[in-house]
Design an enzyme around this catalytic site. Structure first.
Site, short mmCIF file in Angstrom:
data_model
loop_
_atom_site.label_atom_id
_atom_site.label_comp_id
_atom_site.label_asym_id
_atom_site.label_seq_id
_atom_site.Cartn_x
_atom_site.Cartn_y
_atom_site.Cartn_z
N CYS A 1 0.81 -1.23 0.00
CA CYS A 1 0.00 0.00 0.00
C CYS A 1 0.84 1.27 0.00
O CYS A 1 0.32 2.36 -0.24
CB CYS A 1 -0.95 0.01 1.20
N HIS B 1 -3.01 7.33 2.71
CA HIS B 1 -3.49 6.02 2.27
C HIS B 1 -4.83 5.74 2.96
O HIS B 1 -4.99 6.01 4.15
CB HIS B 1 -2.46 4.96 2.64
N ASN C 1 -10.09 -0.06 0.76
CA ASN C 1 -8.64 0.01 0.62
C ASN C 1 -8.23 -0.57 -0.74
O ASN C 1 -8.34 -1.78 -0.95
CB ASN C 1 -8.00 -0.78 1.77
C1 COA Z 1 -9.38 -4.98 10.83
C2 COA Z 1 -9.95 -3.89 11.71
C3 COA Z 1 -11.00 -3.11 10.95
C4 COA Z 1 -10.64 -4.56 12.91
O1 COA Z 1 -11.19 -3.56 13.75
P1 COA Z 1 -11.02 -3.67 15.33
O2 COA Z 1 -11.75 -2.54 15.93
O3 COA Z 1 -9.54 -3.79 15.61
O4 COA Z 1 -11.79 -5.01 15.63
P2 COA Z 1 -11.25 -6.31 16.38
O5 COA Z 1 -10.24 -7.02 15.53
O6 COA Z 1 -10.85 -5.90 17.78
O7 COA Z 1 -12.56 -7.16 16.44
C5 COA Z 1 -13.63 -6.80 17.29
C6 COA Z 1 -14.73 -7.81 17.13
O8 COA Z 1 -15.36 -7.64 15.86
C7 COA Z 1 -15.41 -8.89 15.19
N1 COA Z 1 -15.33 -8.65 13.76
C8 COA Z 1 -14.23 -8.65 12.95
N2 COA Z 1 -14.60 -8.39 11.69
C9 COA Z 1 -15.93 -8.21 11.69
C10 COA Z 1 -16.85 -7.90 10.70
N3 COA Z 1 -16.51 -7.74 9.40
N4 COA Z 1 -18.16 -7.78 11.05
C11 COA Z 1 -18.55 -7.96 12.32
N5 COA Z 1 -17.70 -8.25 13.30
C12 COA Z 1 -16.40 -8.37 12.99
C13 COA Z 1 -14.23 -9.65 15.72
O9 COA Z 1 -14.43 -11.04 15.53
C14 COA Z 1 -14.25 -9.26 17.17
O10 COA Z 1 -15.23 -10.02 17.82
P3 COA Z 1 -15.00 -10.54 19.33
O11 COA Z 1 -14.83 -9.31 20.14
O12 COA Z 1 -16.25 -11.30 19.60
O13 COA Z 1 -13.76 -11.37 19.27
C15 COA Z 1 -8.84 -2.94 12.22
O14 COA Z 1 -8.03 -3.61 13.17
C16 COA Z 1 -7.98 -2.42 11.13
O15 COA Z 1 -8.42 -1.67 10.28
N6 COA Z 1 -6.67 -2.74 11.15
C17 COA Z 1 -5.77 -2.29 10.12
C18 COA Z 1 -5.99 -3.09 8.89
C19 COA Z 1 -5.39 -2.48 7.66
O16 COA Z 1 -5.39 -1.29 7.52
N7 COA Z 1 -4.87 -3.32 6.78
C20 COA Z 1 -4.36 -2.90 5.53
C21 COA Z 1 -3.06 -2.27 5.70
S1 COA Z 1 -2.55 -1.46 4.25
#
Ligand code: COA
Length: 361
Positions: free
Chosen positions: A111, A249, A279
């Site tokens: 990215c 980004h 993204n």
């Molecule tokens: C992936 C991301 C959106 C997750 O958000 P978050 O607030 O960290 O969420 P968590 O991983 O703590 O998950 C929280 C809960 O939501 C759930 N969950 C995950 N994806 C879900 C979805 N699509 N829909 C509903 N629930 C979801 C998880 O299972 C978790 O449930 P639990 O509490 O029962 O275990 C976030 O961490 C993120 O954006 N990270 C960076 C990713 C990124 O930018 N990648 C590309 C880099 S270029």
């Protein structure tokens, strides 16, 4: 000659839309969860190859610069989802746009690819090797998206953006930059076996899609985009107050907000379009720049700050002073072919390979 300036810009977003409501029919998720946790409302699913998206975005950028494909002497394609390993996808794009025998290569910094490409292209111009650089960021991320994994499949989309770089003798153009990568954590964001580590006989779907430690990527993204931006501004001899628009980004609106807060930049100085496209990796910044210009958010003399992070874990930032012209010199009438399948029909290949998502089985 001191640096490079952007003289043309363009984007190509494939028409098929995958909305959050569509995803509700595929995995156990909700529009509310995706919107509040990521800022994304919909993303695009491409019916053509990465090289097709790249070629259209590239031709539009060339038209905006008043240039012809044969003027290009370096074609840089930032991508991590190219058509093939050999040849480089840049080779295919060169043929598709008709860019003679210019130098051409793929650049994979995930990215961060566009910011890396901006620095590489600028230094090729500075060094006198290139005069007209076509820098494209293009991705077909849905190809590596496993729709049985709700933690990743809601995040990514397809698309392309491009800029033309030419020499600048004046005060405008790329002023300073910072690039970096922490390979010690390469495995927190990966498609584990899409290269020579892959199993030729029976590719393992569980190892072929995007795998990610979301929270760790999130934490590092905010830290590195912030630190890198400060480094670039220091190198340019500028302060955060001098920034007119941050074009980051687009991975998660909460990452963008946290980075802007860390830098002390108010909301009106930050460009966000993640709600429309999700993204799109190396394509997010050139697409956002194109839309910022179309919306009048970039003015003559504006100081722009580009900041990115991605797989690797890579990061990069660049301080850019816009010149006088914010209007394209010309427009290209090139378009993608009409899609012959619906979005769900396009995703069938993913379901066949990775397995049927829970709600469809
Ligand atoms: C992936 C991301 C959106 C997750 O958000 P978050 O607030 O960290 O969420 P968590 O991983 O703590 O998950 C929280 C809960 O939501 C759930 N969950 C995950 N994806 C879900 C979805 N699509 N829909 C509903 N629930 C979801 C998880 O299972 C978790 O449930 P639990 O509490 O029962 O275990 C976030 O961490 C993120 O954006 N990270 C960076 C990713 C990124 O930018 N990648 C590309 C880099 S270029």
């Amino acid at each position: 000659m001191k640096t490079s300036r952007i003289t043309g810009w363009g984007k190509c977003m494939p028409p098929n839309v995958l909305s959050n409501h569509d995803l509700e029919q595929i995995v156990d998720t909700s529009d509310e969860w995706i919107t509040t946790r990521t800022g994304i409302k919909e993303r695009r699913i491409s019916h053509v190859e990465t090289s097709d998206l790249a070629a259209v975005a590239g031709l539009r950028a060339l038209a905006a610069a008043g240039k012809k494909p044969e003027d290009v002497d370096l074609l840089l394609l930032a991508t991590c989802t190219g058509d093939s390993l050999i040849p480089s996808t840049a080779s295919v794009v060169q043929k598709k746009i008709g860019a003679n025998a210019c130098a051409a290569m793929d650049l994979n910094a995930a990215c961060s690819g566009f910011v890396y490409g901006l620095v590489v292209g600028t230094n090729m111009i500075r060094g006198g090797t290139s005069k007209t650089v076509l820098l494209i960021g293009a991705e077909k991320l849905h190809y590596v998206t496993d729709f049985t994994d709700r933690t990743t499949c809601v995040l990514f989309g397809d698309g392309a953006g491009a800029v033309v770089l030419e020499a600048s003798d004046g005060e405008d153009g790329l002023l300073a930059s910072d690039l970096g990568l922490d390979g010690s954590v390469y495995d927190i964001l990966q498609t584990p076996v899409d290269g020579s580590m892959g199993d030729r006989i029976s590719p393992d779907p569980r190892k072929s899609g995007i795998k990610m430690e979301g929270q760790e990527v999130f934490r590092r993204a905010v830290t590195m985009m912030g630190e890198s931006s400060v480094t670039s501004l220091q190198r340019a001899g500028l302060h955060l107050d001098d920034v007119d628009l941050l074009i980051p980004h687009q991975a998660n609106v909460r990452i963008i907000d946290a980075t802007a807060r860390r830098l002390g930049l108010p909301e009106h100085k930050v460009f966000v379009n993640i709600h429309s496209y999700g993204n799109t990796s190396a394509a997010t910044i050139p697409v956002a720049l194109t839309e910022a210009l179309e919306e009048g958010r970039v003015q003559p003399g504006s100081t722009l700050l580009f900041a990115a992070f991605g797989g690797g874990l890579s990061w990069g930032s660049a301080v850019y002073r816009w010149g006088d012209r914010t209007e394209p010199l010309g427009e290209s009438d090139v378009t993608l072919p009409e899609p012959d399948r619906t979005t769900m029909e396009l995703l069938q290949a993913n379901f066949d390979f990775f397995g049927l998502p829970e709600k469809l089985s």
